[in-house]
Structure formats: C-alpha cells, structure tokens
Scaffold this motif. Structure first.
Motif, short mmCIF file in Angstrom:
data_model
loop_
_atom_site.label_atom_id
_atom_site.label_comp_id
_atom_site.label_asym_id
_atom_site.label_seq_id
_atom_site.Cartn_x
_atom_site.Cartn_y
_atom_site.Cartn_z
N ARG A 155 0.85 -1.19 0.00
CA ARG A 155 0.00 0.00 0.00
C ARG A 155 0.89 1.24 0.00
O ARG A 155 1.30 1.74 1.03
N GLY A 156 1.18 1.74 -1.19
CA GLY A 156 2.12 2.85 -1.31
C GLY A 156 1.50 4.16 -1.69
O GLY A 156 2.21 5.12 -1.99
N ASP A 157 0.15 4.27 -1.69
CA ASP A 157 -0.48 5.53 -2.06
C ASP A 157 -0.22 6.58 -0.98
O ASP A 157 0.04 6.27 0.18
N LYS A 158 -0.30 7.84 -1.38
CA LYS A 158 0.10 8.95 -0.52
C LYS A 158 -0.66 8.98 0.80
O LYS A 158 -0.09 9.23 1.87
N SER A 159 -1.97 8.72 0.76
CA SER A 159 -2.79 8.80 1.97
C SER A 159 -2.33 7.81 3.03
O SER A 159 -2.31 8.12 4.23
N HIS A 160 -1.93 6.62 2.60
CA HIS A 160 -1.49 5.61 3.57
C HIS A 160 -0.10 5.94 4.11
O HIS A 160 0.19 5.70 5.29
N VAL A 161 0.74 6.50 3.26
CA VAL A 161 2.07 6.91 3.72
C VAL A 161 1.94 7.99 4.78
O VAL A 161 2.59 7.95 5.83
N VAL A 162 1.08 8.98 4.52
CA VAL A 162 0.86 10.07 5.47
C VAL A 162 0.31 9.54 6.79
O VAL A 162 0.74 9.94 7.87
N GLU A 163 -0.63 8.61 6.71
CA GLU A 163 -1.22 8.02 7.91
C GLU A 163 -0.17 7.30 8.74
O GLU A 163 -0.16 7.38 9.97
N ALA A 164 0.71 6.57 8.07
CA ALA A 164 1.77 5.84 8.78
C ALA A 164 2.74 6.81 9.44
O ALA A 164 3.16 6.61 10.58
N VAL A 165 3.10 7.88 8.74
CA VAL A 165 4.02 8.89 9.29
C VAL A 165 3.40 9.55 10.51
O VAL A 165 4.06 9.75 11.54
N GLN A 166 2.14 9.90 10.43
CA GLN A 166 1.45 10.53 11.55
C GLN A 166 1.37 9.62 12.76
O GLN A 166 1.29 10.09 13.90
N SER A 167 1.37 8.31 12.51
CA SER A 167 1.28 7.34 13.61
C SER A 167 2.64 7.02 14.21
O SER A 167 2.71 6.27 15.19
#
Length: 312
Positions: free
Chosen positions: A91-103
C-alpha cells in the motif's frame, strides 16, 4: 560484535522468509523473532526490546498500522525508548504513507522490494542507535573488496551479494517442482495447488485473454494481458519495450480486481517461475511469464478466488 534483535511481522511466510534471509546475510549473529499478525506481535513486544521492527500493513486480527499505534502509546505510557519501526507493504499511495508517518512510523518500503533496497533502509534506521556498529560493518565489507578486480562495486552491492534479490535471468523455464516449490512449502498457498499450473501444461490459445493486469517488481513495472490463472499460478503476456523483463525467481506483485467489485484490488505477492520470449531475435519485446502465488493473506485469497470464478 553486538547482537542485534529484529521482529518480522507478516502473515505471508514467503515475505517473512525473504526478510529474515536478507537480515541474516549481513547480521549472522542476530536474533530474529517472527509473527503472523499484529496481535501476536504485541505479546512479543511486551517481552522484549527490539532494535528494529519490520511489519506488514495488511494482516488479519490486527493490522500493521494498529500495531504501530499501540506500540507508540505503550512506549509513551512506560516512558521507554521508541523502537524503530519499518512498514513493509504494497500500500504505497500517498494517503497511507501520510497516515503511517502521523502514527510514528520510522520508515516505509513498498512491495515488491529487493534485498538491496531493504538493507539500505535497515542500515539507515539502525545507524541512529548503533552508528559505530553499522560503520564497522560497512567498513569491513569495503575492505573485503578485491583491489585487482576493477569492477567498481560499492558497499551497497557487496552487502547484497548472493541474496535472492538478484537472480540470474534466463529465457526458458526450469522445473517448478524444484526451488519454486521449496519457497512455498508449508504456506496456505501450497495447499491450494491445482495439478495443472496456469499457462504451462494447459496454456491458453495465443489469442485468448482474460483481461488487462498490472505487474511490478523492485526494478520495473509492466502492463500485460492475463492468459490464464488459478489459485496458485498465473500466465501473463507482457510488453517489455520500455524496460527489461523480470527474471526467474524475481518478486512480482500482480494487481487483481473482480469485475463486480473493481475497487477491491488485491495486490498479490508472487514470484516468476518461467519466462518465454515470443520472438527469437534481439528486438523481441513480448514475453509470456508464469508466476506462482505465495500470498497467505485470507482477504487477498478471497478476492483472488472471486476473480478466478469470474474469468474461468
């Protein structure tokens, strides 16, 4: 030398084995624990402080994101040092990357990946708390380079020597009952084997097509026409005019989506078992590749079974 400890969390045994093999290629004396989902990984994280966690995103019972969020809360409550956490996922789409970074994720690598790509990120994360150890490993690898070869190989290439990420490319298939079957031994996928592998003993006619599919490896991606598929194997005609074709035993992810539910895309982990060029000349840009499915994710296999039922 200091003994490092790793936790590898992924419901697919093929990916766990690949990650473990890559880590052991550079950290021979390391300690590696593994878990098939986030729920089981929780109990392991409560018992031991790891130098690095490498975790899949999509898993049953508890996802990688949920595990990451729990771990960061657990560490904050107990005022303990944060464990480096790498998300390993398709899952490399931007929204998932941002969510992982925020977590609170430390780094992120998408599937499929090469051993070299994984090691570069592992060294980067470990150098934060183990800088001298990583320097010693890199220095030692550089010192092992033969001064008379003149090949120009750098430390990164030395660190990934003899790993599965760089298989020799061949143009004809070998017996898939050999090394290919060993890679899936004991997995859920191995229990679903159809006696006739897709595209091999019962190849579809040259004009037959089950639809367009996308494939990608650590080095390139291709658009192709699906010629045949079952729960364990698929045959795809690809065009490689823009990039080189994949090699035998190379990781390839194929995106599958049932026609009745096009948004339910399953990113299936596979590896190449054979490749057959369609023309015997240097200008050839088409090849029929056979891939073996090694994903154990029940949700992905459910989507795959629906897709197979539609096209077969």
């Amino acid at each position: 030398m200091q003994k490092l400890s790793f936790l590898v969390v992924d419901d697919a045994s093929f990916i766990r084995d690949l990650v473990k093999r890559t880590l052991k290629s550079q950290f021979a004396q390391c300690h590696i624990d593994e878990s098939i989902n986030g729920r089981k990984a929780q109990s392991q994280l409560k018992k031991r402080q790891y130098d690095l966690v490498l975790c899949d995103w999509e898993m049953p019972e508890m996802s990688g994101l949920e595990l990451l969020q729990w771990l960061r809360e657990y560490e904050t409550e107990r005022e303990i040092k944060k464990t480096p956490f790498m998300m390993v996922t398709s899952r490399g789409d931007k929204s998932h990357v941002v969510e992982a970074v925020q977590s609170g994720v430390s780094d992120y690598i998408g599937k499929p990946f090469s051993s070299e790509q994984l090691l570069k990120k592992v060294f980067k994360l470990l150098s934060v708390n183990h800088r001298e150890l990583i320097r010693a490993i890199l220095k030692g690898s550089a010192a092992m380079r033969a001064p008379t070869t003149g090949t120009g190989n750098d430390s990164a290439s030395l660190l990934t020597a003899k790993t599965v990420s760089a298989p020799k490319q061949v143009s004809q298939s070998s017996d898939t009952g050999g090394s290919a079957s060993l890679l899936t031994a004991g997995s859920v996928s191995s229990k679903l084997v159809n006696q006739n592998s897709a595209g091999e003993q019962r190849t579809a006619s040259p004009k037959a097509s089950l639809g367009k599919v996308s494939l990608r490896s650590p080095k390139a991606q291709w658009q192709g026409m699906l010629r045949d598929i079952n729960l364990t194997d698929a045959a795809v005609m690809i065009d490689f005019s823009e990039s080189s074709p994949p090699g035998v035993l190379e990781q390839v992810v194929i995106d599958i989506a049932p026609k009745k539910d096009p948004d339910a895309v399953a990113r299936i982990n596979t590896f190449v078992t054979s490749i057959v060029l369609q023309e015997k000349n240097l200008e050839c840009s088409r090849a029929l590749i056979n891939i073996h499915i090694v994903d154990d994710d029940p949700d992905k296999l459910d989507t795959l079974s629906k897709f197979v039922a539609e096209v077969r």
